[in-house]
Design an enzyme around this catalytic site. Structure first.
Site, PDB file in Angstrom:
ATOM      1  N   HIS A 138      12.793  -0.337  -3.672  1.00 22.36           N
ATOM      2  CA  HIS A 138      12.070  -0.195  -2.409  1.00 22.36           C
ATOM      3  C   HIS A 138      12.031  -1.515  -1.659  1.00 22.36           C
ATOM      4  CE1 HIS A 138       9.154  -1.288  -5.545  1.00 22.36           C
ATOM      5  NE2 HIS A 138       8.537  -1.988  -4.600  1.00 22.36           N
ATOM      6  N   ILE A 175       0.219   2.421  -0.158  1.00 23.06           N
ATOM      7  CA  ILE A 175      -1.141   2.878  -0.482  1.00 23.06           C
ATOM      8  C   ILE A 175      -2.135   1.702  -0.485  1.00 23.06           C
ATOM      9  CG2 ILE A 175      -1.102   2.634  -3.009  1.00 23.06           C
ATOM     10  CD1 ILE A 175      -2.196   5.540  -3.133  1.00 23.06           C
TER      11      ILE A 175
END
Ligand code: 5GP
Ligand code: ZN
Length: 113
Positions: free
Chosen positions: A99, A30
């Site tokens: 991640h 994002i």
């Protein structure tokens, strides 16, 4: 569980998905730190690499194979890319669902910040 990435996997939070299979999902960060900034995450929740046991180690290999596949598909493989995994406070981890960052599209620097 109040985990942003679990919500992304479940589709409760929208994301720009670039890859998905039974084990992993990849989507655009994002807040991109490079022209290409993709996050690759396991669908199963692990807070970070410290929670991944010996019996699940193939998952990590799979994630790197998917990173390679995405890099090829996006045409960033020849110029190059960087894969980053942050762990806990000093590592700069802010989202506590394991991640891997796939970064590309500009010259990376060393040492990292
Ligand atoms: P960390 O600092 O934990 O290694 O990286 C977490 C990353 O997740 C950051 O790069 C941040 O921009 C990204 N991120 C945080 N919230 C969201 C979100 O809701 N959607 C997406 N696509 N990325 C997010
Ligand atoms: Zn999670």
């Amino acid at each position: 569980m109040n985990c942003i990435f679990c919500k992304i996997i479940q589709g409760d939070i929208p994301s720009q998905k670039v890859y998905e299979d039974d084990l992993v999902m990849a989507f655009h960060d994002i807040s991109p730190q490079a022209p290409v900034h993709i996050l690759i995450i396991p669908k199963e929740h692990y807070s970070n690499i410290l929670e991944v046991e010996e019996s699940q180690k193939e998952l990590i290999g799979h994630i790197f194979m998917i990173a390679k596949k995405i890099a090829r598909e996006m045409g960033i493989h020849e110029k190059g890319f960087r894969i980053v995994m942050n762990c806990n406070r000093d590592g700069g981890q802010t989202v506590f669902h394991l991640h891997f960052h796939l970064l590309a599209g500009r010259q990376m620097h060393w040492p990292p910040g």
